[in-house]
Enzyme design. Structure first.
Site, PDB file in Angstrom:
ATOM      1  N   MET A   1       0.748  -1.064   0.024  1.00  0.00           N
ATOM      2  CA  MET A   1      -0.124   0.152  -0.039  1.00  0.00           C
ATOM      3  C   MET A   1       1.121   1.486  -0.384  1.00  0.00           C
ATOM      4  O   MET A   1       2.201   1.485   0.761  1.00  0.00           O
ATOM      5  CB  MET A   1      -0.867  -0.292   1.307  1.00  0.00           C
ATOM      6  CG  MET A   1      -1.899  -1.280   1.278  1.00  0.00           C
ATOM      7  SD  MET A   1      -2.895  -0.677   3.146  1.00  0.00           S
ATOM      8  CE  MET A   1      -4.024   0.451   1.997  1.00  0.00           C
TER       9      MET A   1
ATOM     10  N   SER B   1       2.583   2.982  -1.835  1.00  0.00           N
ATOM     11  CA  SER B   1       4.192   2.456  -2.946  1.00  0.00           C
ATOM     12  C   SER B   1       3.367   3.133  -4.275  1.00  0.00           C
ATOM     13  O   SER B   1       4.293   2.535  -5.319  1.00  0.00           O
ATOM     14  CB  SER B   1       3.873   1.198  -3.105  1.00  0.00           C
ATOM     15  OG  SER B   1       3.069   0.475  -4.233  1.00  0.00           O
ATOM     16  N   GLY B   2       2.233   3.473  -5.121  1.00  0.00           N
ATOM     17  CA  GLY B   2       1.599   4.024  -6.335  1.00  0.00           C
ATOM     18  C   GLY B   2       1.718   3.965  -7.586  1.00  0.00           C
ATOM     19  O   GLY B   2       2.013   3.455  -8.518  1.00  0.00           O
TER      20      GLY B   2
ATOM     21  N   ASP C   1      -7.047  -3.045 -12.046  1.00  0.00           N
ATOM     22  CA  ASP C   1      -6.681  -1.934 -10.370  1.00  0.00           C
ATOM     23  C   ASP C   1      -6.916  -3.408  -9.544  1.00  0.00           C
ATOM     24  O   ASP C   1      -8.225  -3.703 -10.153  1.00  0.00           O
ATOM     25  CB  ASP C   1      -7.448  -1.226 -10.185  1.00  0.00           C
ATOM     26  CG  ASP C   1      -6.912   0.028  -9.060  1.00  0.00           C
ATOM     27  OD1 ASP C   1      -5.162  -0.677  -8.976  1.00  0.00           O
ATOM     28  OD2 ASP C   1      -6.775   1.029  -8.795  1.00  0.00           O
ATOM     29  N   GLU C   2      -7.174  -2.904  -8.673  1.00  0.00           N
ATOM     30  CA  GLU C   2      -6.888  -4.078  -7.073  1.00  0.00           C
ATOM     31  C   GLU C   2      -6.768  -5.737  -8.151  1.00  0.00           C
ATOM     32  O   GLU C   2      -7.715  -6.150  -7.195  1.00  0.00           O
ATOM     33  CB  GLU C   2      -7.578  -3.690  -6.461  1.00  0.00           C
ATOM     34  CG  GLU C   2      -7.815  -2.190  -6.223  1.00  0.00           C
ATOM     35  CD  GLU C   2      -6.939  -1.871  -4.475  1.00  0.00           C
ATOM     36  OE1 GLU C   2      -6.508  -3.096  -4.706  1.00  0.00           O
ATOM     37  OE2 GLU C   2      -7.391  -0.944  -4.880  1.00  0.00           O
TER      38      GLU C   2
ATOM     39  N   GLN D   1      -5.189  -8.278  -7.382  1.00  0.00           N
ATOM     40  CA  GLN D   1      -4.974  -9.141  -5.904  1.00  0.00           C
ATOM     41  C   GLN D   1      -6.456 -10.239  -5.460  1.00  0.00           C
ATOM     42  O   GLN D   1      -6.435 -10.942  -4.762  1.00  0.00           O
ATOM     43  CB  GLN D   1      -4.933  -8.888  -5.339  1.00  0.00           C
ATOM     44  CG  GLN D   1      -5.596  -7.750  -4.077  1.00  0.00           C
ATOM     45  CD  GLN D   1      -5.326  -6.200  -4.116  1.00  0.00           C
ATOM     46  OE1 GLN D   1      -4.577  -5.717  -5.330  1.00  0.00           O
ATOM     47  NE2 GLN D   1      -5.975  -5.437  -3.339  1.00  0.00           N
TER      48      GLN D   1
ATOM     49  N   CYS E   1       9.231   3.652   3.745  1.00  0.00           N
ATOM     50  CA  CYS E   1       8.549   3.317   6.046  1.00  0.00           C
ATOM     51  C   CYS E   1       8.750   4.449   6.629  1.00  0.00           C
ATOM     52  O   CYS E   1       9.430   5.938   6.026  1.00  0.00           O
ATOM     53  CB  CYS E   1      10.384   2.972   5.802  1.00  0.00           C
ATOM     54  SG  CYS E   1      10.242   1.556   7.691  1.00  0.00           S
TER      55      CYS E   1
HETATM   56 ZN   LIG Z   1      11.649   1.071   7.679  1.00  0.00          ZN
END
Ligand SMILES: [Zn+2]
Length: 203
Positions: A16, A18-19, A87-88, A90, A144
């Site tokens: 999530m 991550s573009g 898209d999506e 998964q 992160c």
């Molecule tokens: Zn980290």
């Protein structure tokens, strides 16, 4: 890549934030500029932002058709379409792999974006098979939230322990060093096992 005659499968994978949707929208827009006929699909489960659009986090939008399963997606592909975006991906059933193969074999460029792993870092739904059959795989990385390194995981930070917990606030992007195994909050677990209070029968 644009404008080639043969079909192909491109997968945009990652955690999530991550573009992935931004990248899907970018590729679809390039195809439109190249005067190709495109169609975009998404699973019905993702109704966070509205039924008929793919919306990226930087608020780019793309018209999309919501479909209930892979068979419905295949049935809705129009004659003459050259590029199919998903898209999506998964969230689709296992049949989506055959559908992508059929479309690519028929000369269509298929571009599908999806989460490669769930919050427990398990491969998500049909993604492993899609990554195997794809001509091209792009692994996207978020930042992160703890150390600002490249994040590969969707860390759950609230909610229960279902595989699907829709809502950005339940997740953080984390790298391998900062990832922690999530345990559902105690209150959430207790709420889940609470039985309804019997109501007195009146009348
Ligand atoms: Zn980290």
């Amino acid at each position: 890549m644009d404008g080639h005659r043969g079909g192909s499968i491109e997968i945009i994978a990652g955690g999530m934030f991550s573009g992935k949707s931004e990248e899907l929208i970018r590729r679809m827009r390039r195809s439109v500029i190249a005067r190709q006929r495109v169609q975009v699909f998404k699973p019905v489960i993702d109704d966070r932002f509205g039924i008929d659009e793919v919306v990226s986090r930087d608020d780019r939008r793309l018209k999309a058709q919501s479909v209930g399963n892979s068979a419905e997606l295949l049935a809705r592909v129009e004659i003459g379409v050259q590029v199919v975006g998903i898209d999506e991906v998964q969230f689709f059933d296992a049949g989506i792999v055959d559908v992508c193969m059929q479309l690519a074999d028929a000369g269509i460029r298929v571009i599908a974006a999806g989460l490669d792993q769930d919050y427990m870092r398990r491969p998500f739904g049909p993604m492993p098979a899609l990554l195997s059959v794809a001509e091209e795989v792009s692994k996207m990385h978020a930042v992160c939230v703890r150390c600002r390194g490249a994040a590969h995981y969707s860390q759950r930070v609230s909610g229960g322990d279902a595989q699907v917990e829709v809502g950005d606030s339940a997740y953080e992007a984390r790298c391998r060093a900062c990832y922690e195994t999530y345990r559902a909050e105690k209150e959430a677990e207790e709420a889940a096992v609470q039985l309804p209070i019997p109501q007195p029968i009146t009348g």
